[in-house]
Design a protein around this motif. Structure first.
Motif, mmCIF file in Angstrom:
data_model
loop_
_atom_site.group_PDB
_atom_site.id
_atom_site.type_symbol
_atom_site.label_atom_id
_atom_site.label_comp_id
_atom_site.label_asym_id
_atom_site.label_seq_id
_atom_site.Cartn_x
_atom_site.Cartn_y
_atom_site.Cartn_z
ATOM 1 N N PHE D 208 -14.530 -27.217 19.844
ATOM 2 C CA PHE D 208 -13.987 -28.890 19.233
ATOM 3 C C PHE D 208 -13.903 -28.525 17.824
ATOM 4 O O PHE D 208 -12.503 -29.057 17.684
ATOM 5 C CB PHE D 208 -14.238 -30.090 20.237
ATOM 6 C CG PHE D 208 -13.794 -31.273 19.225
ATOM 7 C CD1 PHE D 208 -12.826 -31.751 20.175
ATOM 8 C CD2 PHE D 208 -14.962 -32.438 17.833
ATOM 9 C CE1 PHE D 208 -12.736 -33.052 19.382
ATOM 10 C CE2 PHE D 208 -14.153 -33.203 17.760
ATOM 11 C CZ PHE D 208 -13.122 -33.893 18.574
ATOM 12 N N ARG D 209 -15.093 -28.342 17.546
ATOM 13 C CA ARG D 209 -15.016 -28.358 16.043
ATOM 14 C C ARG D 209 -13.806 -27.313 15.324
ATOM 15 O O ARG D 209 -13.274 -27.383 14.282
ATOM 16 C CB ARG D 209 -16.273 -28.074 15.669
ATOM 17 C CG ARG D 209 -17.466 -28.761 14.964
ATOM 18 C CD ARG D 209 -18.730 -28.528 14.164
ATOM 19 N NE ARG D 209 -19.285 -26.907 15.287
ATOM 20 C CZ ARG D 209 -19.769 -27.458 15.667
ATOM 21 N NH1 ARG D 209 -20.313 -28.743 16.213
ATOM 22 N NH2 ARG D 209 -20.747 -26.057 16.570
ATOM 23 N N ARG D 210 -14.117 -26.231 15.920
ATOM 24 C CA ARG D 210 -13.374 -25.418 15.245
ATOM 25 C C ARG D 210 -11.298 -25.760 15.850
ATOM 26 O O ARG D 210 -10.755 -25.083 15.252
ATOM 27 C CB ARG D 210 -13.152 -23.642 16.423
ATOM 28 C CG ARG D 210 -11.856 -22.522 16.020
ATOM 29 C CD ARG D 210 -12.301 -22.404 14.587
ATOM 30 N NE ARG D 210 -11.448 -21.090 13.999
ATOM 31 C CZ ARG D 210 -10.519 -21.417 13.536
ATOM 32 N NH1 ARG D 210 -9.828 -22.876 13.253
ATOM 33 N NH2 ARG D 210 -10.025 -20.537 12.885
ATOM 34 N N GLY D 211 -10.667 -26.892 16.676
ATOM 35 C CA GLY D 211 -10.187 -26.636 16.649
ATOM 36 C C GLY D 211 -9.067 -26.332 17.645
ATOM 37 O O GLY D 211 -8.261 -25.625 17.388
ATOM 38 N N VAL D 212 -10.109 -25.298 18.418
ATOM 39 C CA VAL D 212 -8.737 -24.105 19.553
ATOM 40 C C VAL D 212 -8.027 -25.291 20.500
ATOM 41 O O VAL D 212 -7.729 -26.556 20.688
ATOM 42 C CB VAL D 212 -10.012 -23.636 20.302
ATOM 43 C CG1 VAL D 212 -10.795 -22.587 19.865
ATOM 44 C CG2 VAL D 212 -11.213 -24.365 21.287
ATOM 45 N N ILE D 245 -14.199 -34.599 22.963
ATOM 46 C CA ILE D 245 -15.419 -33.201 23.642
ATOM 47 C C ILE D 245 -16.643 -33.829 24.969
ATOM 48 O O ILE D 245 -16.174 -33.082 26.061
ATOM 49 C CB ILE D 245 -16.779 -33.845 22.756
ATOM 50 C CG1 ILE D 245 -16.700 -32.540 21.258
ATOM 51 C CG2 ILE D 245 -17.264 -32.643 23.404
ATOM 52 C CD1 ILE D 245 -17.684 -32.630 20.326
#
Lengths: 283, 283, 283, 283
Positions: D208-212, D245
């Motif tokens: 989620f943080r990496r924005g995949v 998430i």
């Protein structure tokens, strides 16, 4: 010397060990073997890649011995292809350029081990792409009146250029029964739907009307019955209610070119066999 | 207080600004808005999630004002749902357990915000699963002779338990027109093919015969015409010549349960609208 | 006159109704609205397509009023784009032709509403494709010695041709920080792995060594940190133990070109916004 | 009598013909053969399904002859499995029930040809599911203090029940080196990311943080290095900026259970071989 052998015959015990034994005995090293048994039909299929340390004249005697020792007793239909021989592919197009560009750029990058003696179209529109890639372009318009004359021109070109197989890269004209009969399981079409859904004309319109959530494309060998030949490859992509018919067509283009290219590559690599209107696709 | 509003009406200018203005003016905060215009039909669709700092009695006056200020002038068909209300779902099954297990384990994990007052079957086989999950199980056998009596029992159960919608989790029996008419776009079926290909009985057998390279599953609302209702969700998986019909069935099970669960979740979350036998699926 | 408005601002109640009210009041018809709230960051994002029956001079006063009535009070960062304006795209390539051919054939078919003032490369190999499509080709070799001179030439070209954004179609050379700073979130790269796995050089080799069963491609905006910018689009395809690194590269080519084209189209259609090193991709 | 033979050995010419000849000579009929050569490592892999019209005592002498005539000269590592023998699988779980329900409902439907002597957990939460399916449940809590005692209890259970392989169905506790050493390439884990991206804890949060734009799940054999063992199966699903998430976790559950079930089925069907920390997955 790399060779590919394709076999199909009635299923019996001992075929694999006898064929692999024959190759070993004759100085061949088996690189890859893939086989399939259609249990319903009782038919055995096999594809063998082998490496022989021999030159081409010796292949002839090899073929004769294979015929006598294996093909006859096992009632095999079989063929042997030398890796060094590139099949000769005729490219048929009409007005859409996406499949043509895709195939030619792959050809140009060395991805497709094939000769392309000519591009043929019932329209003049894409002649410029043939020019871009330095490939002869034959424009054979089609009308009810010139039907027979056109077929004759097709046949002459196909024979003169010793064409092995034909790829219909969104060619929007019926192939005549005579040409189909001359190239059985050797004409590859791309249909812009997930067959057997939406066979025939305007499949994206029909898919839109039905409200499907996934659209597809199907590459198949051409038989006399429209869009009903043996399926080589299919793929799909998601759509939503928000997509218009125009969006379907645009998303479909990406499917069509990928699916057709995969099917052409499988055919070139001799990884397809046809039986009972279905394909066996070797790995 | 979370609410979801669903609207469809003839497409006109100003609807979005008027509806969002109404909600803002009445103390609501818009959390999410999704809309769609069917340009061919000239119909506007909208789904709005809003948060009101109000209690339920006040909702009534809100609804009356919405009806007067917006629904009437714009000729809207609309509905307002409170987030706190769980819809009541009847689960119909026959002998296959995979869709049932999948739905119940999701229900059990809190993934589906729904009540399941009962499981109904034309066979007794899966009663043990209802037991495992402590849900009442009604066994209503079906034959030509008891057709009307069975329909009556269904209707009684559906009414007595105040059922909102029905999920056919591989229920292998026709739903009668009377029940369909009572639950329009509220009966969700899973068909084990990529519709419209292979509608009707034994789709995996038909797919095998045709030699397709991809099989699918389709979840749709039930209408009187078999397997022809509005499609909610579809998905597919690859097959090869090496797969038998048994393999198709086994791979298909995984598709069926995932596709049905997704459709049920969309319905529960009120993300589906139906128009012209097609669905709008909101994000 | 079609316009697209992009907005992001701190999340507050009433934004949607005020913006849609503004457009309605000023004679605009909202065609499509999509919005997103990043709840963690408390940021609101919106994209609005509207149709105004007005000519371009009037747009100026519209923009001034929007700035005053909405952008200032809501602390919006926003932009308004006229549908009639085509963005200007510079195409950077090195030696691989598949992404270049794919983009140019889409451009040629009218699929991409963009201007392509030039193609730039650090190698001369693909000049012939620029010729095929009649697009100016600039060959700027790159070495440690000419680093600064090369950067200057890049900057001149980008300024002279009024370039809006840059597409790296398998351009195998680092973009300098100065150029990145000049084109923030306006340089689109295609990386041949499923990021964040296998960032950096030779991702197909690394994927092969790890024995993955799926490979991917990722299109992202370029930031100073290598392969770590906001991801625009990704896609994947299956591989097996039987595939060699060469097969990975060949299968990967199809992914790369499709993923890059999708990302470029999203950017051209102004469907991307960037925040916290992540993208919002509007529908 | 159905048998499956798995072989790996240094690659040499003649292996296929000699092995298939041996089987034919000993009255076996080859049903399916699949092979692979790792050219870098120079290793040959083969899986053979054969049908012998013989009873089990005779298998012993067959094995001795195979050892002498083939395994020794070709330096093979090999194994022969009788189709009638079901491997014995221990199921390890913690608190999530989705993988457990999925495996048990497949087991219950006869989809998995396996014995499940017990379910083991470091928590008591899922004991009720073991009850639902009438399978013994062993609750072995884990803490730093009881580490050694717990390991001993595990080992006793695994030995007493003659366990062949272990499936970690979202078991959230490290497996000790001693147990890993005792079950090499026989412990199957499901990791909730597309490895090697996001190894270790909380992969959905990291994704989620990496924005995949795509998330995945990976099933692999457990080795001492965390999440770094040979990959058996992977699959992925699309996500967007709009997914939280919590949505990742929910979508991921469907991936996890499907991917783990596929890997377990491949293992049970003896279609996996491991070499150089990678798997060969036979068709």
């Amino acid at each position: 010397m790399k060779t590919t052998i394709l076999i199909h015959c009635p299923d019996q015990s001992g075929i694999i060990s006898n064929v692999t034994g024959f190759i070993h005995k004759n100085g061949g090293n088996i690189i890859y073997i893939d086989q399939h048994v259609d249990k319903e039909a009782g038919v055995f299929f096999m594809r063998l890649e082998s490496d022989f340390e021999k030159n081409i004249p010796i292949v002839q005697s090899l073929k004769q011995r294979f015929e006598k020792e294996l093909a006859l007793p096992y009632q095999m239909e079989w063929s042997l292809h030398l890796g060094s021989t590139k099949p000769r592919m005729a490219l048929y197009v009409s007005k859409y350029n996406h499949c043509l560009y895709d195939l030619l750029s792959r050809f140009h990058s060395g991805e497709l081990s094939v000769e392309i003696p000519f591009i043929l179209s019932n329209h003049a529109d894409l002649a410029y792409i043939a020019d871009q890639f330095n490939i002869p372009f034959h424009h054979i318009p089609y009308s009810k009146e010139n039907k027979l004359a056109a077929e004759e021109k097709h046949m002459s070109l196909l024979e003169d250029y010793k064409i092995d197989f034909i790829v219909l890269a969104r060619y929007m004209q019926i192939i005549t029964p005579k040409i189909i009969a001359r190239f059985p399981n050797k004409i590859i079409n791309i249909h812009h739907s997930f067959l057997p859904a939406f066979a025939g004309a305007k499949p994206y319109h029909a898919a839109f009307r039905r409200g499907v959530k996934i659209i597809g494309a199907t590459s198949h060998y051409v038989t006399e019955e429209l869009d009903a030949g043996p399926i080589i490859e299919q793929d799909v992509t998601r759509v939503t209610h928000a997509h218009s018919i125009k969006d379907f067509i645009s998303k479909g283009r990406d499917l069509e070119k990928i699916v057709l290219s995969r099917a052409v590559k499988l055919h070139i690599d001799r990884k397809t066999m046809v039986y009972n209107n279905k394909t066996v696709i070797f790995s």
